[in-house]
Design a protein around this motif. Structure first.
Motif, PDB file in Angstrom:
ATOM      1  N   MET A  87       0.840  -1.189   0.000  1.00 41.32           N
ATOM      2  CA  MET A  87       0.000   0.000   0.000  1.00 41.32           C
ATOM      3  C   MET A  87       0.876   1.240   0.000  1.00 41.32           C
ATOM      4  O   MET A  87       1.814   1.356   0.773  1.00 41.32           O
ATOM      5  CB  MET A  87      -0.881   0.006   1.256  1.00 41.32           C
ATOM      6  N   ASN A  88       0.583   2.197  -0.902  1.00 36.31           N
ATOM      7  CA  ASN A  88       1.352   3.429  -0.945  1.00 36.31           C
ATOM      8  C   ASN A  88       0.797   4.415   0.060  1.00 36.31           C
ATOM      9  O   ASN A  88      -0.364   4.787  -0.018  1.00 36.31           O
ATOM     10  CB  ASN A  88       1.284   4.042  -2.353  1.00 36.31           C
ATOM     11  N   VAL A  89       1.607   4.821   0.998  1.00 36.18           N
ATOM     12  CA  VAL A  89       1.177   5.766   2.014  1.00 36.18           C
ATOM     13  C   VAL A  89       2.227   6.840   2.159  1.00 36.18           C
ATOM     14  O   VAL A  89       3.403   6.635   1.870  1.00 36.18           O
ATOM     15  CB  VAL A  89       0.969   5.072   3.387  1.00 36.18           C
ATOM     16  N   PRO A  90       1.817   8.076   2.621  1.00 37.17           N
ATOM     17  CA  PRO A  90       2.800   9.132   2.816  1.00 37.17           C
ATOM     18  C   PRO A  90       3.767   8.785   3.922  1.00 37.17           C
ATOM     19  O   PRO A  90       3.526   7.894   4.738  1.00 37.17           O
ATOM     20  CB  PRO A  90       1.920  10.344   3.196  1.00 37.17           C
ATOM     21  N   ARG A  91       4.876   9.490   3.959  1.00 36.55           N
ATOM     22  CA  ARG A  91       5.865   9.270   4.997  1.00 36.55           C
ATOM     23  C   ARG A  91       5.295   9.569   6.369  1.00 36.55           C
ATOM     24  O   ARG A  91       4.426  10.410   6.525  1.00 36.55           O
ATOM     25  CB  ARG A  91       7.081  10.156   4.744  1.00 36.55           C
ATOM     26  N   PRO A  92       5.780   8.893   7.407  1.00 37.36           N
ATOM     27  CA  PRO A  92       5.315   9.166   8.761  1.00 37.36           C
ATOM     28  C   PRO A  92       5.626  10.600   9.148  1.00 37.36           C
ATOM     29  O   PRO A  92       6.579  11.203   8.699  1.00 37.36           O
ATOM     30  CB  PRO A  92       6.121   8.178   9.621  1.00 37.36           C
ATOM     31  N   ARG A  93       4.800  11.153  10.003  1.00 33.67           N
ATOM     32  CA  ARG A  93       4.999  12.513  10.504  1.00 33.67           C
ATOM     33  C   ARG A  93       4.931  12.509  12.013  1.00 33.67           C
ATOM     34  O   ARG A  93       4.429  11.592  12.625  1.00 33.67           O
ATOM     35  CB  ARG A  93       3.871  13.460  10.064  1.00 33.67           C
ATOM     36  N   LYS A  94       5.401  13.578  12.588  1.00 30.14           N
ATOM     37  CA  LYS A  94       5.179  13.805  13.998  1.00 30.14           C
ATOM     38  C   LYS A  94       3.807  14.435  14.166  1.00 30.14           C
ATOM     39  O   LYS A  94       3.336  15.174  13.330  1.00 30.14           O
ATOM     40  CB  LYS A  94       6.241  14.737  14.575  1.00 30.14           C
ATOM     41  N   VAL A  95       3.180  14.135  15.292  1.00 26.92           N
ATOM     42  CA  VAL A  95       1.851  14.682  15.551  1.00 26.92           C
ATOM     43  C   VAL A  95       1.988  16.020  16.248  1.00 26.92           C
ATOM     44  O   VAL A  95       2.676  16.128  17.248  1.00 26.92           O
ATOM     45  CB  VAL A  95       1.030  13.711  16.428  1.00 26.92           C
ATOM     46  N   ALA A  96       1.352  17.008  15.713  1.00 22.68           N
ATOM     47  CA  ALA A  96       1.438  18.353  16.311  1.00 22.68           C
ATOM     48  C   ALA A  96       0.319  18.550  17.315  1.00 22.68           C
ATOM     49  O   ALA A  96      -0.696  17.889  17.264  1.00 22.68           O
ATOM     50  CB  ALA A  96       1.346  19.404  15.208  1.00 22.68           C
ATOM     51  N   ALA A 129      -1.240  16.133   4.986  1.00 23.62           N
ATOM     52  CA  ALA A 129      -0.055  15.272   4.971  1.00 23.62           C
ATOM     53  C   ALA A 129      -0.403  13.799   4.853  1.00 23.62           C
ATOM     54  O   ALA A 129       0.476  12.963   4.665  1.00 23.62           O
ATOM     55  CB  ALA A 129       0.789  15.509   6.221  1.00 23.62           C
ATOM     56  N   GLY A 130      -1.667  13.451   4.950  1.00 21.02           N
ATOM     57  CA  GLY A 130      -2.086  12.071   4.795  1.00 21.02           C
ATOM     58  C   GLY A 130      -1.904  11.235   6.044  1.00 21.02           C
ATOM     59  O   GLY A 130      -1.302  11.664   7.034  1.00 21.02           O
ATOM     60  N   PRO A 131      -2.409  10.009   6.016  1.00 23.87           N
ATOM     61  CA  PRO A 131      -2.291   9.114   7.168  1.00 23.87           C
ATOM     62  C   PRO A 131      -0.859   8.636   7.388  1.00 23.87           C
ATOM     63  O   PRO A 131      -0.049   8.586   6.459  1.00 23.87           O
ATOM     64  CB  PRO A 131      -3.196   7.922   6.797  1.00 23.87           C
ATOM     65  N   VAL A 132      -0.561   8.272   8.605  1.00 22.96           N
ATOM     66  CA  VAL A 132       0.740   7.685   8.909  1.00 22.96           C
ATOM     67  C   VAL A 132       0.795   6.251   8.383  1.00 22.96           C
ATOM     68  O   VAL A 132      -0.234   5.604   8.196  1.00 22.96           O
ATOM     69  CB  VAL A 132       1.017   7.682  10.427  1.00 22.96           C
ATOM     70  N   ASP A 133       1.989   5.761   8.155  1.00 21.48           N
ATOM     71  CA  ASP A 133       2.207   4.384   7.744  1.00 21.48           C
ATOM     72  C   ASP A 133       1.957   3.475   8.947  1.00 21.48           C
ATOM     73  O   ASP A 133       2.584   3.650  10.000  1.00 21.48           O
ATOM     74  CB  ASP A 133       3.649   4.247   7.259  1.00 21.48           C
ATOM     75  N   PRO A 134       1.045   2.501   8.840  1.00 18.36           N
ATOM     76  CA  PRO A 134       0.792   1.606   9.969  1.00 18.36           C
ATOM     77  C   PRO A 134       2.032   0.854  10.446  1.00 18.36           C
ATOM     78  O   PRO A 134       2.078   0.407  11.597  1.00 18.36           O
ATOM     79  CB  PRO A 134      -0.252   0.627   9.427  1.00 18.36           C
ATOM     80  N   GLU A 135       3.022   0.702   9.573  1.00 18.50           N
ATOM     81  CA  GLU A 135       4.233  -0.019   9.934  1.00 18.50           C
ATOM     82  C   GLU A 135       5.295   0.889  10.555  1.00 18.50           C
ATOM     83  O   GLU A 135       6.351   0.416  10.965  1.00 18.50           O
ATOM     84  CB  GLU A 135       4.828  -0.710   8.701  1.00 18.50           C
ATOM     85  N   SER A 136       5.026   2.179  10.633  1.00 20.84           N
ATOM     86  CA  SER A 136       5.972   3.122  11.223  1.00 20.84           C
ATOM     87  C   SER A 136       5.790   3.149  12.740  1.00 20.84           C
ATOM     88  O   SER A 136       4.902   2.498  13.299  1.00 20.84           O
ATOM     89  CB  SER A 136       5.766   4.518  10.649  1.00 20.84           C
TER      90      SER A 136
END
Length: 379
Positions: free
Chosen positions: A1-10, A53-60
């Motif tokens: 599944m193509n997902v955006p890169r993980p981000r920090k939560v603000a 920024a899209g959803p986080v990667d579940p595997e991150s």
């Protein structure tokens, strides 16, 4: 599944109301806005974004969102990512996460023996015998979420329905009202795992913050719409429990008489009352004045998560009845100046725990900002 890169939560910085001049009735005191029940007691994460920024990667590496464990949060992330991959708007993600919270506490359940509801399995307790798939399929979180969304899409006007009704149309549960209590926490989870997507326009893939006219993915909207030029029809006047007015239990939204007032979320009308506490004769159909006492024509609506909203100084009795369901954004009255008022405006309150008393009120400016529907500009 193509997902955006993980981000920090603000962290979402709450807006603060400014002082102004109007007089209102009110009799409740403040609690700091915090949990919405036992499950949300430790849930503090929000986001300042609106899903761009899209959803986080579940595997991150995922944020810790108590009281849920890492596997449960991973399952929530999978549900959200499946919804994004299927090009469903963020309102669908909130509905799906809340449904899985009710059905399994976001746990991929196998067969529970005597405690099993027939042959229900997986995150959504889907039954192979009812055509949801094989046992192996419905215990695959991606498959289970896909099947939930596929059926949700077939529900007519699903994105306009209260969450509990939309979920029930899919699940056909023996407890059709149980989903509603999870909506506030599901909103927070979607915000934490998808860049504040619950603050975005609920029925759009644009991932832009909801305006006053629009219902956010959290299911909340502004009580007053914007005008034709895209500006707020109201400004925040007298604020919540200010130094000069410590017993002011809501905020005053300054608008002209006859401005449509909308329910800020789907709910049920709990009370309509002519409230004039200090005058001998209760006459809410005329303009009020400072010292008259009370809220004038007052409407209360109960929402998911045991939240109650109050709307005061309406120009006339709302054309509603106690027990009537209302939708988010539905016009429920007209602003006015009945009761204890020095000019036309809407006095708006938010209470937790379905409690009308002083201990339950919270700052509406902070509350609405956290629900993706900021109130009008400062006066």
């Amino acid at each position: 599944m193509n997902v955006p890169r993980p981000r920090k939560v603000a962290l979402l910085v709450a807006l603060v109301a400014t002082l102004a001049l109007l007089c209102c009735g009110g009799s409740v005191s403040a609690l700091l806005l915090g949990g919405f029940g036992d499950d949300s007691e430790d849930l503090k994460l929000t986001s300042a974004g609106c899903g761009a920024a899209g959803p986080v990667d579940p595997e991150s590496k995922l944020p810790r969102i108590r009281p849920y464990g890492p596997n449960q949060i991973k399952n929530a992330a999978i549900i959200i990512n499946v919804g994004a991959k299927m090009k469903l708007p963020p309102r669908a993600w909130v509905i799906a996460v809340a449904t899985a919270m009710q059905e399994s506490r976001l746990t991929n359940l196998g067969h529970l023996g005597e405690r099993n509801d027939h042959d229900s399995l997986g995150l959504f307790q889907q039954r192979p015998s009812s055509g949801w798939g094989t046992p192996d399929e419905v215990t695959d979180p991606e498959y289970a979420a896909t099947k939930f969304y596929e059926k949700l899409k077939k529900v007519k006007n699903w994105d306009d329905l209260p969450l509990t009704r939309a979920a029930q149309r899919v699940q056909i549960s023996a407890y059709p009202s149980a989903y509603a209590k999870h909506e506030p926490i599901a909103t927070q989870i979607v915000n934490a795992l998808a860049d504040g997507a619950a603050n975005a326009v609920g029925d759009s893939l644009s991932m832009v913050c909801a305006s006053a006219d629009q219902v956010s993915a959290s299911g909340w909207t502004n009580p007053l719409a914007k005008n034709g030029k895209g500006k707020h029809k109201s400004v925040v006047g007298s604020g919540f429990r200010t130094a000069s007015r410590p017993s002011h239990q809501g905020v005053d939204l300054i608008v002209g008489t006859g401005t449509p007032v909308r329910s800020v979320a789907s709910g049920v009308v709990s009370r309509i009352k002519c409230d004039e506490t200090f005058s001998g004769k209760k006459d809410c159909d005329v303009a009020g004045y400072p010292g008259k006492g009370g809220c004038g024509w007052m409407l209360e609506i109960r929402h998911a998560g045991n939240i109650m909203t109050r709307y005061c100084h309406l120009v006339e009795r709302p054309d509603l009845q106690a027990g009537q369901e209302v939708a988010a954004g539905q016009v429920v009255g007209l602003s006015g100046t009945s009761g204890n008022s020095s000019g036309p405006h809407l006095h708006f309150e938010v209470h937790l725990n379905n409690d009308r008393s002083s201990k339950s009120a919270v700052d509406p400016v902070q509350f609405m900002a956290q629900h993706g529907s900021p109130l009008g500009g400062a006066g």
